[in-house]
Design an enzyme around this catalytic site. Structure first.
Site, PDB file in Angstrom:
ATOM      1  N   GLY A 287       0.805  -1.218   0.000  1.00  0.00           N
ATOM      2  CA  GLY A 287       0.000   0.000   0.000  1.00  0.00           C
ATOM      3  C   GLY A 287       0.834   1.262   0.000  1.00  0.00           C
ATOM      4  O   GLY A 287       2.022   1.245  -0.303  1.00  0.00           O
ATOM      5  N   ASN A 288       0.186   2.394   0.342  1.00  0.00           N
ATOM      6  CA  ASN A 288       0.808   3.720   0.249  1.00  0.00           C
ATOM      7  C   ASN A 288       1.382   3.889  -1.157  1.00  0.00           C
ATOM      8  O   ASN A 288       2.561   4.201  -1.336  1.00  0.00           O
ATOM      9  CB  ASN A 288       1.883   3.897   1.319  1.00  0.00           C
ATOM     10  CG  ASN A 288       2.312   5.346   1.482  1.00  0.00           C
ATOM     11  OD1 ASN A 288       1.544   6.253   1.168  1.00  0.00           O
ATOM     12  ND2 ASN A 288       3.530   5.553   1.938  1.00  0.00           N
TER      13      ASN A 288
ATOM     14  N   HIS B 229       4.554   1.888  -8.033  1.00  0.00           N
ATOM     15  CA  HIS B 229       3.598   0.775  -7.939  1.00  0.00           C
ATOM     16  C   HIS B 229       2.672   0.754  -9.155  1.00  0.00           C
ATOM     17  O   HIS B 229       2.397  -0.311  -9.727  1.00  0.00           O
ATOM     18  CB  HIS B 229       2.731   0.906  -6.677  1.00  0.00           C
ATOM     19  CG  HIS B 229       3.479   0.827  -5.395  1.00  0.00           C
ATOM     20  ND1 HIS B 229       3.696   1.929  -4.604  1.00  0.00           N
ATOM     21  CD2 HIS B 229       4.057  -0.223  -4.747  1.00  0.00           C
ATOM     22  CE1 HIS B 229       4.364   1.561  -3.517  1.00  0.00           C
ATOM     23  NE2 HIS B 229       4.597   0.273  -3.583  1.00  0.00           N
TER      24      HIS B 229
END
Length: 289
Positions: free
Chosen positions: A27-28, A33
């Site tokens: 995440g984040n 990503h």
């Protein structure tokens, strides 16, 4: 996009999907990503992402509790990238009982570099990745080159367990000034953020010197001494700028072992790996030679 938190619901949702591409994350999410999601789409359909902050790969003095949890914002980004399912299990779902069965990578790959400075890290990574593969059962999984050693270890794990999943590498995404994008960059102060690109610059300078060495490789003993000297000089230069380097190492891309004279003479592919603290923030980076 459907957000799924239960393993059985995930399997029901993916039933009949035999070309799924998978990108596991904590995440984040940032552009690094999201670039992996685009690569995944090129290699399979549908694209599955996961978000799970894995306690097993955090050491006792690391930032598990303060690691940013931004599920709502992450989900919006993934939906825009055309992700089909976001698997976001809680800890009680993925580890409903103590995870006593662990995957321990070989010491010659898992206990060096990051593994030396973060004991148990790769055991935690391999364990959660294998479990996520079991849940998602993808045809392809995409990992970023920024975590170079992790990529190599996961690839070898998939090979040795004969997992029916192809491990695809995604290039490191950088800010305009060369800093590798990372979820931990938010911890940098303004002054530290301005200094942070010096890590990549140091690796570029080291690469030039390594290439010179490759084209004038002599005796093995002298070669070892030269490489260690180049690494030490790079570490010392960063220390003078206020960094606290853990390692800067020139290794073979194939197995992350130190290159021999024969490797250099045969122009084996190399990679420079680095980890260093700037203030309280630990940054990692690498550069292929």
């Amino acid at each position: 996009m459907k957000i799924v938190t239960d393993i059985q619901e995930l399997r029901d949702q993916l039933r009949g999907q035999n070309r799924a591409s998978f990108v596991p994350t904590m995440g984040n999410l940032h552009e690094g990503h999201l670039s992996l999601m685009r690569i995944a789409r090129q290699h399979g359909d549908p694209v599955i992402a996961s978000i799970f902050v894995n306690r097993l790969q955090f050491g006792p003095n690391e930032d598990f509790d303060k690691y940013p949890r931004t599920l709502e914002a992450d989900a919006e980004k993934l939906e825009k990238e055309g992700v089909y399912v976001l698997f976001a299990p809680t800890e009680s779902v993925l580890y409903p009982e103590p995870q006593e069965y662990r995957v321990d990578p070989p010491k010659q790959l898992g206990d060096i570099l990051e593994g030396e400075f973060r004991p148990g890290f790769f055991k935690g990574v391999c364990t959660v990745v294998l479990k996520l593969f079991s849940c998602v059962q993808p045809k392809v999984a995409v990992f970023g080159k920024k975590d170079y050693q992790q990529l190599m270890i996961v690839r070898q794990m998939a090979h040795q367990f004969a997992l029916p999943v192809e491990i695809v590498a995604g290039e490191t995404i950088r800010a305009a000034d060369g800093l590798a994008l990372s979820s931990r960059n938010i911890y940098l102060s303004d002054t530290e953020r301005a200094e942070a690109p010096q890590l990549q610059l140091a690796l570029k300078n080291l690469r030039l010197k390594v290439l010179e060495l490759v084209y004038q490789s002599g005796q093995q003993s002298a070669l070892d001494q030269e490489l260690r000297s180049l690494e030490k000089n790079c570490i010392d230069a960063l220390r003078k700028r206020g960094w606290q380097p853990d390692y800067i190492a020139v290794r073979k891309r194939s197995d992350l072992r130190e290159p021999s004279l024969s490797d250099l003479q045969q122009k084996r592919e190399l990679v420079i790996l680095a980890a260093a603290k700037l203030g309280k923030t630990r940054l990692i980076d690498n550069l292929e030679v």
